[in-house]
Design a protein around this motif. Sequence first.
Motif, PDB file in Angstrom:
ATOM      1  N   UNK A  32       0.858  -1.181   0.000  1.00 48.22           N
ATOM      2  CA  UNK A  32       0.000   0.000   0.000  1.00 48.22           C
ATOM      3  C   UNK A  32       0.900   1.239   0.000  1.00 48.22           C
ATOM      4  N   UNK A  33       0.577   2.236  -0.818  1.00 47.34           N
ATOM      5  CA  UNK A  33       1.453   3.417  -0.906  1.00 47.34           C
ATOM      6  C   UNK A  33       1.662   4.112   0.443  1.00 47.34           C
ATOM      7  N   UNK A  34       0.652   4.053   1.324  1.00 46.87           N
ATOM      8  CA  UNK A  34       0.844   4.701   2.622  1.00 46.87           C
ATOM      9  C   UNK A  34       1.910   3.971   3.440  1.00 46.87           C
ATOM     10  N   UNK A  35       1.828   2.637   3.448  1.00 49.65           N
ATOM     11  CA  UNK A  35       2.842   1.861   4.166  1.00 49.65           C
ATOM     12  C   UNK A  35       4.229   2.156   3.611  1.00 49.65           C
ATOM     13  N   UNK A  36       4.317   2.220   2.297  1.00 50.89           N
ATOM     14  CA  UNK A  36       5.604   2.513   1.666  1.00 50.89           C
ATOM     15  C   UNK A  36       6.126   3.863   2.148  1.00 50.89           C
ATOM     16  N   UNK A  37       5.228   4.877   2.143  1.00 54.32           N
ATOM     17  CA  UNK A  37       5.631   6.217   2.579  1.00 54.32           C
ATOM     18  C   UNK A  37       6.030   6.242   4.033  1.00 54.32           C
ATOM     19  N   UNK A  38       5.259   5.525   4.854  1.00 56.24           N
ATOM     20  CA  UNK A  38       5.542   5.476   6.292  1.00 56.24           C
ATOM     21  C   UNK A  38       6.911   4.851   6.546  1.00 56.24           C
ATOM     22  N   UNK A  39       7.205   3.778   5.839  1.00 58.02           N
ATOM     23  CA  UNK A  39       8.496   3.114   6.022  1.00 58.02           C
ATOM     24  C   UNK A  39       9.627   4.013   5.537  1.00 58.02           C
ATOM     25  N   UNK A  40       9.380   4.726   4.443  1.00 61.39           N
ATOM     26  CA  UNK A  40      10.416   5.570   3.878  1.00 61.39           C
ATOM     27  C   UNK A  40      10.784   6.719   4.810  1.00 61.39           C
ATOM     28  N   UNK A  41       9.796   7.257   5.537  1.00 66.10           N
ATOM     29  CA  UNK A  41      10.119   8.416   6.370  1.00 66.10           C
ATOM     30  C   UNK A  41      10.518   8.009   7.791  1.00 66.10           C
ATOM     31  N   UNK A  42      10.564   6.706   8.070  1.00 67.40           N
ATOM     32  CA  UNK A  42      10.999   6.271   9.390  1.00 67.40           C
ATOM     33  C   UNK A  42      12.514   6.421   9.507  1.00 67.40           C
ATOM     34  N   UNK A  43      12.980   7.305  10.383  1.00 70.37           N
ATOM     35  CA  UNK A  43      14.432   7.569  10.402  1.00 70.37           C
ATOM     36  C   UNK A  43      15.265   6.345  10.754  1.00 70.37           C
ATOM     37  N   UNK A  44      14.712   5.426  11.559  1.00 69.29           N
ATOM     38  CA  UNK A  44      15.547   4.304  11.965  1.00 69.29           C
ATOM     39  C   UNK A  44      15.750   3.305  10.832  1.00 69.29           C
ATOM     40  N   UNK A  45      15.104   3.533   9.687  1.00 69.15           N
ATOM     41  CA  UNK A  45      15.391   2.676   8.536  1.00 69.15           C
ATOM     42  C   UNK A  45      16.486   3.242   7.656  1.00 69.15           C
ATOM     43  N   UNK A  46      16.984   4.421   8.010  1.00 68.39           N
ATOM     44  CA  UNK A  46      18.121   4.956   7.262  1.00 68.39           C
ATOM     45  C   UNK A  46      19.354   4.133   7.603  1.00 68.39           C
ATOM     46  N   UNK A  47      20.338   4.084   6.698  1.00 71.46           N
ATOM     47  CA  UNK A  47      21.579   3.382   7.023  1.00 71.46           C
ATOM     48  C   UNK A  47      22.198   3.988   8.284  1.00 71.46           C
ATOM     49  N   UNK A  48      22.841   3.162   9.094  1.00 68.14           N
ATOM     50  CA  UNK A  48      23.308   3.656  10.383  1.00 68.14           C
ATOM     51  C   UNK A  48      24.707   4.244  10.306  1.00 68.14           C
ATOM     52  N   UNK A  49      25.088   4.810   9.164  1.00 69.25           N
ATOM     53  CA  UNK A  49      26.330   5.563   9.133  1.00 69.25           C
ATOM     54  C   UNK A  49      26.004   7.009   9.510  1.00 69.25           C
ATOM     55  N   UNK A  50      27.010   7.856   9.607  1.00 69.00           N
ATOM     56  CA  UNK A  50      26.677   9.205  10.053  1.00 69.00           C
ATOM     57  C   UNK A  50      26.755  10.218   8.919  1.00 69.00           C
ATOM     58  N   UNK A  51      26.333   9.796   7.734  1.00 66.23           N
ATOM     59  CA  UNK A  51      26.253  10.731   6.621  1.00 66.23           C
ATOM     60  C   UNK A  51      24.983  11.556   6.791  1.00 66.23           C
ATOM     61  N   UNK A  52      25.094  12.880   6.639  1.00 68.68           N
ATOM     62  CA  UNK A  52      23.896  13.708   6.765  1.00 68.68           C
ATOM     63  C   UNK A  52      23.024  13.536   5.536  1.00 68.68           C
ATOM     64  N   UNK A  53      21.747  13.335   5.759  1.00 68.21           N
ATOM     65  CA  UNK A  53      20.878  13.172   4.605  1.00 68.21           C
ATOM     66  C   UNK A  53      19.482  13.686   4.893  1.00 68.21           C
ATOM     67  N   UNK A  54      18.803  14.089   3.811  1.00 64.98           N
ATOM     68  CA  UNK A  54      17.403  14.496   3.912  1.00 64.98           C
ATOM     69  C   UNK A  54      16.539  13.260   4.103  1.00 64.98           C
ATOM     70  N   UNK A  55      15.417  13.420   4.797  1.00 66.96           N
ATOM     71  CA  UNK A  55      14.469  12.317   4.931  1.00 66.96           C
ATOM     72  C   UNK A  55      13.447  12.409   3.793  1.00 66.96           C
ATOM     73  N   UNK A  56      12.660  11.373   3.644  1.00 66.08           N
ATOM     74  CA  UNK A  56      11.650  11.372   2.593  1.00 66.08           C
ATOM     75  C   UNK A  56      10.270  11.468   3.223  1.00 66.08           C
ATOM     76  N   UNK A  57       9.730  12.664   3.363  1.00 64.37           N
ATOM     77  CA  UNK A  57       8.433  12.761   4.023  1.00 64.37           C
ATOM     78  C   UNK A  57       7.287  12.358   3.102  1.00 64.37           C
ATOM     79  N   UNK A  58       6.118  12.088   3.698  1.00 62.32           N
ATOM     80  CA  UNK A  58       4.894  11.951   2.903  1.00 62.32           C
ATOM     81  C   UNK A  58       4.372  13.370   2.725  1.00 62.32           C
ATOM     82  N   UNK A  59       4.158  13.820   1.518  1.00 63.39           N
ATOM     83  CA  UNK A  59       3.693  15.194   1.342  1.00 63.39           C
ATOM     84  C   UNK A  59       2.295  15.383   1.919  1.00 63.39           C
ATOM     85  N   UNK A  60       1.953  16.634   2.215  1.00 63.72           N
ATOM     86  CA  UNK A  60       0.602  16.942   2.666  1.00 63.72           C
ATOM     87  C   UNK A  60       0.347  16.569   4.102  1.00 63.72           C
TER      88      UNK A  60
END
Lengths: 352, 337
Positions: A270-298
Amino acid sequence: MTDVTETEIHGRPQTPASDGCLSVRNLTTVFTTRRGTVAAVTDVSFDLRAGETLGIVGESGSGKSVTAMSALGLIPQPPGKVVSGEIWVDGKNLLALDRRSLRAASGSDVAMIFQDPMTSLNPVHRIGAQIAEGILTHQRRPSKADREAARRRAVELLAAVGVPAPERRAQQYPHELSGGMRQRVMIAMAMSCDPKVLIADEPTTALDATIQAQIMRLLREVQQRTNVGIMLITHDIGLVAQNVDRVLVMYAGRVVEMGTVEEVLENPKHPYTVGLLRCTPSRLPSDSVRRRLTPIPGLPPNPTDLPPGCSFAPRCGLRGDRELCLLEQPELRPAPTDDHRSACHFLEEVTP
Amino acid sequence: MFHSTQQDVMDPAEPVGEELLRIEGLKIHFPLGRRRHGQYAETVYAVDGVDFALHKGQTVSLVGESGCGKSTVARSLVGLVRPTAGSIRYKGMDLRTASRSQMRMLRREVQIVFQDPFASVNPRMRVRDIIEEPLRVQGLPRDRYVAEELLEMVGLQPVYANRFPHEFSGGQMQRIGIARALALKPRVLVLDEPISALDVSIQAQIINLLMDLQDELGLAYLLIAHDVAVVRAVSHRVLVMYLGRIVEAGPEVLSDPGHPYTQALLSAIPSAEVGSRGSRKEIILEGDVPSPTDPPSGCRFRTRCWKAADVCAEEEPGLLDRTGHGALNACHFPAHE
């Protein structure tokens, strides 16, 4: 979800699956407000088996807590009302019970622990007495011996949830305990009548990370010991990934996706689940590179004024300019098996 | 106590902007109870010897559990609590000895964003008045469209200036809180748990906004947060606090922790990957954080630490570069990588 077919979910209420210790069928709960009727929960169905943990994920206002409160008859009426549905526990439909039978069932069949243990404990009574009260409530005219037994049982329960020096703690008041200890007391209280279902509504949200780990371990131990079915309501994808067997994802009062935790988190449909997983910060790689998150718009939709079609359509990246999403409410359908269902018109196109 | 004052707290390898704020040996103690014979019954050692610096365009994060003193540090930077000892210097000016006009400048240039955006505004004020209030307080001229411009800057429609707080969601209201903090064109922004009250999908929007504003305006951020994953994604440097002290500091302490407390804190965060279930080594600390009125002797973490030895109770471990990696660590037995 083994033997629930399409018609059972969307057709007339059916009898529950035999192995389910909690079966919710077509639950719909609304609240009447000055600004109109809010459909807090719409047509929610699921099963929870003994010894299993079911995670309910969603953002605030998605209806996850209202689902749990409906199961315990805790919806304040008015303004709330369970419009339709059935909640089966141990062969009883809780929504068909009268007040008295429901009171007997809640606590002994279904127990609940809340987010903030301080507001769930009475500040002017001792811990031990509050646990004993729960036990005695389910006895008819308890004798003096019963009271003494309940008090002893309270101390045992405190010991079982890892409260050090339980006899001394039982004599203390809630303010003398730390947040983690209070949540342990809540768990002891909830388990005092050997419930079949334990509803844990954000049990660790108010706690610090190291204490959260202690409480989640305790819940796992309690489950192994008693085979209780746990309904874990949370917004924390990490807690879900590490602790539950199956997941329901809720959005705007509806179940948008359900399935085993592996399927839903690794192969969301479901696109919402996909968006939710994408914006969950703990799913980002655990290195310390600074990066933008992927929010769900709106923003999440206004619950008094839900769009006619799919509630997620205005924020959905998959929709494009397809009309169907705005016109027709998508139903939960196999994605592609019965064990994994998604309510998206175009679930075949969803990629993680 | 002032163990790391001589050390350069920034990683020398990183290109670093102008230093804006420097905190040295900061101590903030709160007396409890009534004073008898000039003595208080108890003292809360909320912050007990903290050093760090903020540089232009950089984010320094303070992580730790509730009661570790991170919010107290944040509040002291904007003058909401007075330090018991130590110094806070803004562009070389000491807050304690600053003149009135220097304090005015400092109050303009260091601003704060709070956790609960609704609790930090007056519900009866229009958004325009909320955003313009700092200008009014400072007696600065208010351009006609200043509120509209600030709203656009934080990604909201300018017409919202005429609305009231209750008409907004939490995420929108936090944007308004950021707009208000930006009204005085600050150089340093203290962010006290700016996203913990928000939903995940909205958290990411606010974090991205803050990162964009930093790139655009060259702001220095002090981010107070307990969400380790967010901190890891946005920080140039991380300070881990426990019971009023920094136990570990460096640019990579959250991906390569050397202090047992940092290791336990990271281990306690459930991984969002199902595949990692059961395979991760889980460190679950026993017990609770000791009371800050009576912190343990020596290392403050020793009562919950699995590595604790006699030396930990006797000797306070200094915050030093113990492994030669540039990260500062306050443990007698840091992990060797």
